[in-house]
Design a protein around this motif. Structure first.
Motif, short mmCIF file in Angstrom:
data_model
loop_
_atom_site.label_atom_id
_atom_site.label_comp_id
_atom_site.label_asym_id
_atom_site.label_seq_id
_atom_site.Cartn_x
_atom_site.Cartn_y
_atom_site.Cartn_z
N ALA A 1 0.85 -1.19 0.00
CA ALA A 1 0.00 0.00 0.00
C ALA A 1 0.89 1.24 0.00
CB ALA A 1 -0.92 0.01 1.22
N VAL A 2 0.29 2.36 -0.40
CA VAL A 2 0.98 3.65 -0.37
C VAL A 2 0.21 4.57 0.58
CG1 VAL A 2 1.70 5.68 -1.70
CG2 VAL A 2 1.88 3.39 -2.71
N GLU B 1 -1.91 10.69 5.81
CA GLU B 1 -3.27 10.81 6.33
C GLU B 1 -4.10 9.56 6.05
OE1 GLU B 1 -4.99 14.32 4.73
OE2 GLU B 1 -3.64 15.70 5.77
N GLU B 2 -3.90 8.99 4.88
CA GLU B 2 -4.70 7.82 4.50
C GLU B 2 -3.94 6.98 3.48
OE1 GLU B 2 -8.25 8.98 2.47
OE2 GLU B 2 -7.21 10.43 1.19
N VAL B 3 -4.39 5.75 3.32
CA VAL B 3 -3.87 4.87 2.27
C VAL B 3 -4.52 5.30 0.96
CG1 VAL B 3 -3.86 2.51 1.38
CG2 VAL B 3 -3.40 2.94 3.81
N ILE B 4 -3.69 5.70 -0.02
CA ILE B 4 -4.23 6.21 -1.29
C ILE B 4 -4.13 5.20 -2.42
CG2 ILE B 4 -3.76 8.62 -0.72
CD1 ILE B 4 -1.20 8.41 -2.39
N LEU B 5 -3.36 4.13 -2.19
CA LEU B 5 -3.22 3.10 -3.22
C LEU B 5 -2.94 1.79 -2.53
CD1 LEU B 5 -3.02 2.59 -6.33
CD2 LEU B 5 -0.54 2.93 -6.10
N GLU B 6 -3.61 0.74 -2.95
CA GLU B 6 -3.41 -0.55 -2.30
C GLU B 6 -3.58 -1.69 -3.29
OE1 GLU B 6 -7.16 -1.95 -0.04
OE2 GLU B 6 -7.17 0.25 0.19
N GLU B 7 -2.84 -2.75 -3.03
CA GLU B 7 -2.98 -3.98 -3.81
C GLU B 7 -4.13 -4.80 -3.25
OE1 GLU B 7 0.88 -5.86 -5.80
OE2 GLU B 7 1.12 -5.59 -3.65
N THR C 1 -1.62 -0.28 13.47
CA THR C 1 -2.38 -0.14 12.23
C THR C 1 -3.33 1.06 12.27
OG1 THR C 1 -4.06 -1.69 13.04
CG2 THR C 1 -2.24 -2.60 11.74
N SER C 2 -3.67 1.55 13.46
CA SER C 2 -4.53 2.73 13.57
C SER C 2 -3.88 3.95 12.92
CB SER C 2 -4.84 3.03 15.04
OG SER C 2 -5.58 2.00 15.63
N PHE C 3 -2.55 4.01 12.96
CA PHE C 3 -1.83 5.13 12.35
C PHE C 3 -2.12 5.20 10.85
CE2 PHE C 3 2.11 6.70 10.30
CZ PHE C 3 2.10 7.99 10.79
N PHE C 4 -2.39 4.05 10.24
CA PHE C 4 -2.66 3.99 8.80
C PHE C 4 -4.15 3.99 8.47
CE2 PHE C 4 1.40 1.82 9.60
CZ PHE C 4 2.24 2.60 8.81
N THR D 1 4.49 8.57 0.41
CA THR D 1 4.71 9.65 -0.54
C THR D 1 5.72 10.64 0.05
OG1 THR D 1 2.85 10.89 0.37
CG2 THR D 1 2.40 9.45 -1.52
N ASP D 2 6.18 11.55 -0.79
CA ASP D 2 7.16 12.55 -0.36
C ASP D 2 6.44 13.67 0.39
OD1 ASP D 2 9.43 13.97 0.02
OD2 ASP D 2 9.83 14.41 -2.09
N THR D 3 6.10 13.38 1.64
CA THR D 3 5.35 14.29 2.50
C THR D 3 6.24 14.77 3.63
OG1 THR D 3 3.32 13.07 2.01
CG2 THR D 3 3.29 14.54 3.91
N PRO D 4 6.39 16.08 3.83
CA PRO D 4 7.33 16.61 4.84
C PRO D 4 7.13 16.06 6.24
CG PRO D 4 6.51 18.37 3.42
CD PRO D 4 5.71 17.16 3.08
N ASP D 5 5.89 15.81 6.64
CA ASP D 5 5.63 15.39 8.02
C ASP D 5 5.92 13.92 8.27
OD1 ASP D 5 4.85 17.96 8.64
OD2 ASP D 5 2.72 17.58 8.28
#
Length: 404
Positions: free
Chosen positions: A21-22, A26-32, A252-255, A271-275
């Motif tokens: 997954a990606v 904030e959220e999973v935006i892409l998943e197998e 897993t709650s973090f995701f 992703t290339d996210t600063p935080d």
């Protein structure tokens, strides 16, 4: 590498399936999923035909790169990384080492969204860097993200130890301190001063191959004395990566999955996210896979590998894991800090003094280093025997067909 595995009689480790997954912070935006066609449809729906254009681009580059195996089988060698790349893909390959990956993909018609959400996460897990790395480096990275990856049962290190044993080499375990040219008439040798467990010593060698980075950030400890013109360290620096191995319970709650039983992913890219303070997290399988082995479920304590640009703080570990039993940290100069303005290092530092790690600046991978090692072995042989017709030859595709 596959040829080495075959020669040494090693076995491929059994593959253990796992979904990816990606995560964007904030959220999973892409998943197998378990359905290949559904995954393709989702890619098309979100990114159009960008993934098809990317696949065709990578396959074209790899098809040309595969020529090196035929060239080397016929004994041809190259005196520089540029000459090697030019023989495989012409000026196009060389230009790819001087142009950012993002620019090449945009020109190809790949969407910015696909670059941000798919390409960038792959670069972060493979090289810990972003899509400004050179296009050829990116192509090597993307080729390594294909589904046909493999590992050696018992660990990939068995390839190295097996080759060393097969070569019947006289291994001297020592720290090389300095290299000095020694002229005797028309002859040239190199004096290597080194330190062993019993003290310091030196030896003379006709041919020397350096297989360690010579950039200042790595600190090889090797000094070059008496060379004209003088040289010491090569320009550029290596990128520091931190690998943290954690035995514990993934949070897993973090995701976005409060119930760990509903978390289906074996690896999460980012992703290339600063935080975001980490590049990826993935469950780790042992080097020997038994017939009844299965991955630990997220609600169970498992072993995870976290890649990050800096050492993880305790609060960050507690963010990623609900609890953990042990933590092991390895920080090392893993690969070059890539820039499209950085020129490729030389292969020949001085007559009969060769440098293997220059290939890393075109693409850092075990296979790339294996190709570079064989190239230097062939080059050293041809230089020693003055076989100039086997070095830096043009139009090898046509020449080899003629030879056949």
């Amino acid at each position: 590498m596959q040829e080495f595995v075959k020669q040494l009689g090693l076995k491929y480790r059994r593959n253990v399936a796992g979904k990816m997954a990606v995560f964007n912070g904030e959220e999973v935006i892409l998943e197998e999923t378990d359905w290949y066609l559904l995954d393709l449809f989702r890619l098309w729906w979100r990114y159009g035909i960008s993934f098809i254009r990317l696949q065709m681009w990578v396959e074209e580059i790899m098809e040309k790169f595969m020529r090196i195996y035929k060239y080397q089988a016929h004994g041809y060698a190259f005196s520089s990384v540029e000459e090697l790349l030019d023989s495989l893909g012409g000026s196009g390959f060389i230009n790819m080492t001087r142009r950012p990956l993002s620019d090449s993909l945009l020109e190809l018609g790949v969407s910015q969204r696909f670059i941000d959400e798919v390409i960038a996460p792959v670069m972060r897990i493979n090289y810990g860097q972003n899509v400004s790395i050179p296009a050829f480096v990116g192509a090597v990275s993307l080729a390594g993200a294909q589904n046909n990856l493999w590992a050696v049962e018992g660990g990939n290190k068995l390839v190295c130890s097996g080759l060393l044993k097969m070569a019947s080499a006289n291994l001297l375990e020592a720290q090389v301190n300095s290299i000095s040219p020694i002229h005797s008439g028309e002859g040239l040798q190199y004096q290597l001063s080194f330190t062993t467990a019993t003290g310091t010593a030196s030896e003379l060698y006709d041919i020397v191959v350096l297989a360690t980075p010579l950039q200042a950030s790595v600190g090889s400890g090797v000094q070059f004395q008496g060379f004209t013109p003088p040289f010491d360290e090569l320009p550029g620096s290596y990128h520091s990566t931190v690998a943290t191995i954690v035995h514990g319970y993934l949070n897993t709650s973090f995701f976005g999955f409060p119930d760990p039983r509903l978390f289906p992913f074996a690896s999460v890219l980012t992703t290339d996210t600063p935080d975001l303070f980490f590049n990826s997290v993935a469950s780790v399988c042992p080097v020997n896979i038994s017939a009844g082995f299965r991955r630990k479920q997220p609600q169970e304590a498992g072993v995870y590998k976290v890649f990050s640009p800096q050492l993880l703080e305790k609060t960050q570990l507690k963010t990623l894991f609900r609890s953990y039993y042990s933590v092991q940290v390895t920080e090392w100069q893993a690969y070059p800090r890539y820039s499209s303005s950085q020129r490729l290092p030389p292969v020949e530092l001085h007559p009969n003094l060769y440098y293997l790690n220059g290939i890393e600046w075109a693409g850092s991978a075990m296979e790339m280093s294996s190709v570079a090692a064989k190239n230097i072995a062939l080059l050293a042989y041809h230089r020693w025997n003055r076989q100039t017709d086997m070095v830096d030859q043009r139009d090898l595709v046509h020449r080899i067909k003629t030879e056949l």
